[in-house]
Design a protein around this motif. Structure first.
Motif, PDB file in Angstrom:
ATOM      1  N   TYR A 190       0.847  -1.198   0.000  1.00 38.26           N
ATOM      2  CA  TYR A 190       0.000   0.000   0.000  1.00 38.26           C
ATOM      3  C   TYR A 190       0.880   1.244   0.000  1.00 38.26           C
ATOM      4  O   TYR A 190       1.831   1.334   0.775  1.00 38.26           O
ATOM      5  CB  TYR A 190      -0.913   0.016   1.235  1.00 38.26           C
ATOM      6  CG  TYR A 190      -1.866  -1.151   1.263  1.00 38.26           C
ATOM      7  CD1 TYR A 190      -3.037  -1.118   0.523  1.00 38.26           C
ATOM      8  CD2 TYR A 190      -1.597  -2.278   2.026  1.00 38.26           C
ATOM      9  CE1 TYR A 190      -3.922  -2.192   0.533  1.00 38.26           C
ATOM     10  CE2 TYR A 190      -2.473  -3.360   2.041  1.00 38.26           C
ATOM     11  CZ  TYR A 190      -3.632  -3.303   1.297  1.00 38.26           C
ATOM     12  OH  TYR A 190      -4.505  -4.369   1.308  1.00 38.26           O
TER      13      TYR A 190
ATOM     14  N   LYS B  22       0.956   5.612  -0.073  1.00 35.53           N
ATOM     15  CA  LYS B  22       0.193   6.837   0.146  1.00 35.53           C
ATOM     16  C   LYS B  22       1.089   8.039  -0.156  1.00 35.53           C
ATOM     17  O   LYS B  22       2.220   8.114   0.321  1.00 35.53           O
ATOM     18  CB  LYS B  22      -0.334   6.917   1.574  1.00 35.53           C
ATOM     19  CG  LYS B  22      -1.343   8.042   1.758  1.00 35.53           C
ATOM     20  CD  LYS B  22      -2.178   7.800   2.986  1.00 35.53           C
ATOM     21  CE  LYS B  22      -3.365   8.733   3.004  1.00 35.53           C
ATOM     22  NZ  LYS B  22      -4.250   8.455   4.116  1.00 35.53           N
TER      23      LYS B  22
ATOM     24  N   THR C  90      -2.516   2.813   5.636  1.00 33.61           N
ATOM     25  CA  THR C  90      -3.107   1.583   6.167  1.00 33.61           C
ATOM     26  C   THR C  90      -3.755   0.840   4.997  1.00 33.61           C
ATOM     27  O   THR C  90      -3.831   1.354   3.882  1.00 33.61           O
ATOM     28  CB  THR C  90      -4.185   1.877   7.231  1.00 33.61           C
ATOM     29  OG1 THR C  90      -5.319   2.488   6.590  1.00 33.61           O
ATOM     30  CG2 THR C  90      -3.662   2.771   8.330  1.00 33.61           C
ATOM     31  N   SER C  91      -4.265  -0.338   5.278  1.00 34.14           N
ATOM     32  CA  SER C  91      -4.924  -1.122   4.229  1.00 34.14           C
ATOM     33  C   SER C  91      -6.285  -0.546   3.843  1.00 34.14           C
ATOM     34  O   SER C  91      -6.903  -0.995   2.879  1.00 34.14           O
ATOM     35  CB  SER C  91      -5.077  -2.577   4.665  1.00 34.14           C
ATOM     36  OG  SER C  91      -5.867  -2.646   5.838  1.00 34.14           O
ATOM     37  N   THR C  92      -6.747   0.470   4.574  1.00 40.07           N
ATOM     38  CA  THR C  92      -8.010   1.124   4.231  1.00 40.07           C
ATOM     39  C   THR C  92      -7.836   2.597   3.874  1.00 40.07           C
ATOM     40  O   THR C  92      -8.773   3.245   3.444  1.00 40.07           O
ATOM     41  CB  THR C  92      -9.026   1.010   5.395  1.00 40.07           C
ATOM     42  OG1 THR C  92      -8.453   1.602   6.566  1.00 40.07           O
ATOM     43  CG2 THR C  92      -9.391  -0.438   5.665  1.00 40.07           C
ATOM     44  N   SER C  93      -6.631   3.126   4.052  1.00 37.54           N
ATOM     45  CA  SER C  93      -6.344   4.526   3.738  1.00 37.54           C
ATOM     46  C   SER C  93      -5.029   4.601   2.965  1.00 37.54           C
ATOM     47  O   SER C  93      -3.954   4.620   3.557  1.00 37.54           O
ATOM     48  CB  SER C  93      -6.259   5.356   5.027  1.00 37.54           C
ATOM     49  OG  SER C  93      -5.919   6.697   4.733  1.00 37.54           O
ATOM     50  N   TYR C  94      -5.137   4.603   1.640  1.00 35.21           N
ATOM     51  CA  TYR C  94      -3.953   4.592   0.781  1.00 35.21           C
ATOM     52  C   TYR C  94      -4.269   5.261  -0.552  1.00 35.21           C
ATOM     53  O   TYR C  94      -5.436   5.441  -0.909  1.00 35.21           O
ATOM     54  CB  TYR C  94      -3.459   3.155   0.559  1.00 35.21           C
ATOM     55  CG  TYR C  94      -4.487   2.234  -0.055  1.00 35.21           C
ATOM     56  CD1 TYR C  94      -4.587   2.097  -1.435  1.00 35.21           C
ATOM     57  CD2 TYR C  94      -5.379   1.520   0.738  1.00 35.21           C
ATOM     58  CE1 TYR C  94      -5.540   1.269  -2.003  1.00 35.21           C
ATOM     59  CE2 TYR C  94      -6.329   0.694   0.186  1.00 35.21           C
ATOM     60  CZ  TYR C  94      -6.406   0.568  -1.192  1.00 35.21           C
ATOM     61  OH  TYR C  94      -7.349  -0.250  -1.747  1.00 35.21           O
TER      62      TYR C  94
ATOM     63  N   GLU D  39       1.211  -5.498   3.286  1.00 39.43           N
ATOM     64  CA  GLU D  39       0.089  -6.259   3.826  1.00 39.43           C
ATOM     65  C   GLU D  39       0.563  -7.149   4.976  1.00 39.43           C
ATOM     66  O   GLU D  39       1.657  -7.722   4.918  1.00 39.43           O
ATOM     67  CB  GLU D  39      -0.489  -7.111   2.694  1.00 39.43           C
ATOM     68  CG  GLU D  39      -1.598  -8.023   3.068  1.00 39.43           C
ATOM     69  CD  GLU D  39      -2.089  -8.818   1.856  1.00 39.43           C
ATOM     70  OE1 GLU D  39      -3.291  -9.080   1.824  1.00 39.43           O
ATOM     71  OE2 GLU D  39      -1.276  -9.179   0.989  1.00 39.43           O
TER      72      GLU D  39
END
Length: 70
Positions: free
Chosen positions: A19, A21, A28-32, A57
């Motif tokens: 991931y 950013k 994170t795995s939900t914010s990238y 991951e």
């Protein structure tokens, strides 16, 4: 990436998702910004000058290669 950087290429040679950013924030795995699959490659926007953060991951292993074009 610094002011003299023209490009950045990130290659994911792991067995999981990498991931990325842009902007130096926590990734994170939900914010990238982008997810690079195993064996994949990604090029940052040309002349991008900000920070690049990365997170592998959970449970994944292997190498990540970063090429900086000046």
């Amino acid at each position: 990436a610094s002011i003299s950087t023209k490009g950045v290429i990130i290659t994911n040679a792991t067995n999981g998702i990498l991931y990325i950013k842009l902007g130096g924030e926590t990734v994170t795995s939900t914010s990238y910004s982008v997810a690079i699959a195993s064996g994949g490659m990604w090029e940052a926007p040309y002349y991008f000058q900000g920070a690049i953060s990365a997170r592998l991951e959970n449970g994944a292993t292997g190498d990540t290669f970063i090429t900086i074009v000046k």
